[in-house]
Design a protein around this motif. Sequence first.
Motif, PDB file in Angstrom:
ATOM      1  N   SER A 279       0.778  -1.164  -0.024  1.00  0.00           N
ATOM      2  CA  SER A 279      -0.037  -0.093  -0.098  1.00  0.00           C
ATOM      3  C   SER A 279       0.672   1.333  -0.017  1.00  0.00           C
ATOM      4  O   SER A 279       0.255   2.583  -0.123  1.00  0.00           O
ATOM      5  CB  SER A 279      -0.988  -0.120   1.338  1.00  0.00           C
TER       6      SER A 279
ATOM      7  N   GLU B  20      -7.196  -0.374  -4.811  1.00  0.00           N
ATOM      8  CA  GLU B  20      -6.563  -1.680  -4.009  1.00  0.00           C
ATOM      9  C   GLU B  20      -4.861  -1.472  -4.134  1.00  0.00           C
ATOM     10  O   GLU B  20      -4.580  -1.093  -5.145  1.00  0.00           O
ATOM     11  CB  GLU B  20      -7.028  -3.105  -4.491  1.00  0.00           C
ATOM     12  N   PRO B  21      -4.358  -2.241  -3.151  1.00  0.00           N
ATOM     13  CA  PRO B  21      -2.949  -2.077  -3.266  1.00  0.00           C
ATOM     14  C   PRO B  21      -2.273  -2.849  -4.247  1.00  0.00           C
ATOM     15  O   PRO B  21      -3.128  -3.879  -4.813  1.00  0.00           O
ATOM     16  CB  PRO B  21      -2.562  -2.592  -1.812  1.00  0.00           C
TER      17      PRO B  21
ATOM     18  N   GLU C 148       3.729  -3.383   4.707  1.00  0.00           N
ATOM     19  CA  GLU C 148       2.764  -3.188   3.273  1.00  0.00           C
ATOM     20  C   GLU C 148       3.751  -1.996   2.511  1.00  0.00           C
ATOM     21  O   GLU C 148       3.055  -1.347   1.900  1.00  0.00           O
ATOM     22  CB  GLU C 148       1.495  -2.999   3.584  1.00  0.00           C
TER      23      GLU C 148
END
Length: 401
Positions: A74, A94-95, A192
């Motif tokens: 992310s 979305e990541p 992330e």
Amino acid sequence: MSTVRTAMVIGGGIAGPVTATALLKAGIDARLYEAYPGPSYNIGSGLALAPNGVAALDIIEAGEAVREIARPISKMGLSVGGKDIFMPGLSGLEPLQLVDRGELHRALHDRAVAAGVPIEYNKRLIDVVEDESGITARFADGSTATADALIGADGIRSTVRGLIDPDAPGPEYLNMLGFGAMIDYDGDIEPESMTFAFGKKAYYLYGATGEGQVMWGANLPHKEYLSLTAARAIPASHWLSILRETYAEDTPGGEFARRTTEEQLEVVGALHIMPSVPHWFRGRMALVGDAVHAPSNSSGQGASLAIESAIQVARCLRDLPTPEEAFATYERLRRGRVEAVAARAAKANHSKTLGPVGRKMMQLLAPVFVRMMDTEKTMGPEQRYRIDWDAPVYKELAKTA
């Protein structure tokens, strides 16, 4: 109405299984031919799939399987002189998905098989014969196969590309070798995240995958060209010694290199880009994926663009009357997009081999660059791109006119 009822897909990496699965979804009987004896699972380290690439996989019902084996990313950052600077992300997406290349190959292969794609191995294409009734492929084992169209998804050293145009350019070596590893690491890494690091001697990247592990990749400057086979023929201990020396003064790159074992090291071999290919198709043959567009890994879009092109070529064959019209439309839809991404990545690529003065300038200017960067303008058009599978191709053509 399309006259294409059958198609051969050459190559079983990323683009090949996606193309064949999409062709079946389009109502075209597709068969996949792979040169190697079996699925190519042991073929490299990690890669990131952008939201546009995962969205394209959703069309063939492969997106969820990929999300299950991937780690979300992310946050994206730069590291210069050991200092991390994270860039603002894109809202509403979305990541990115960080995935092992071999596991991705397996997931796409399994999805193709589940969809009903027949796959034949030990089928190395050597020639084709084309006439009004179809195209016949001739393989090194003496066998042949015939269909209405043939799609070359056979990678950066594509045989199909040479059959379409014997004068087509080949891949350009970037004077770097690629390496990667998944290692245990208990240091302080932003969760992330994916970080692009400019070390004192060489570029590398890394991402936290959770559970005390990090996936990292090295772009090692190397003037001598070494294929994957040639690079892997050299003992891993030799490469580890060079990597540890190269990244010794970098934080955390030096620690990554020291913790990597011979068993963990993935040797990727020479890193390439594909220059602009003049002819994407001829008659009943066309190219997808790395065979026709392979931007630098700096783009973060190589695999995603390959997946998009695989979906789009199937869509064009579904909607256009002849292979020639379908392939011409496919090129018109794709060329501008993939070449714009390649141009952006090429600029980033120059910074990977900076000298001492260049690295110092990068250290001074990187924070300013990140603060001034318009992420939406730079990355938005790439990552927000979506293919409308159900829409007739002519509607998308009208937008590009």
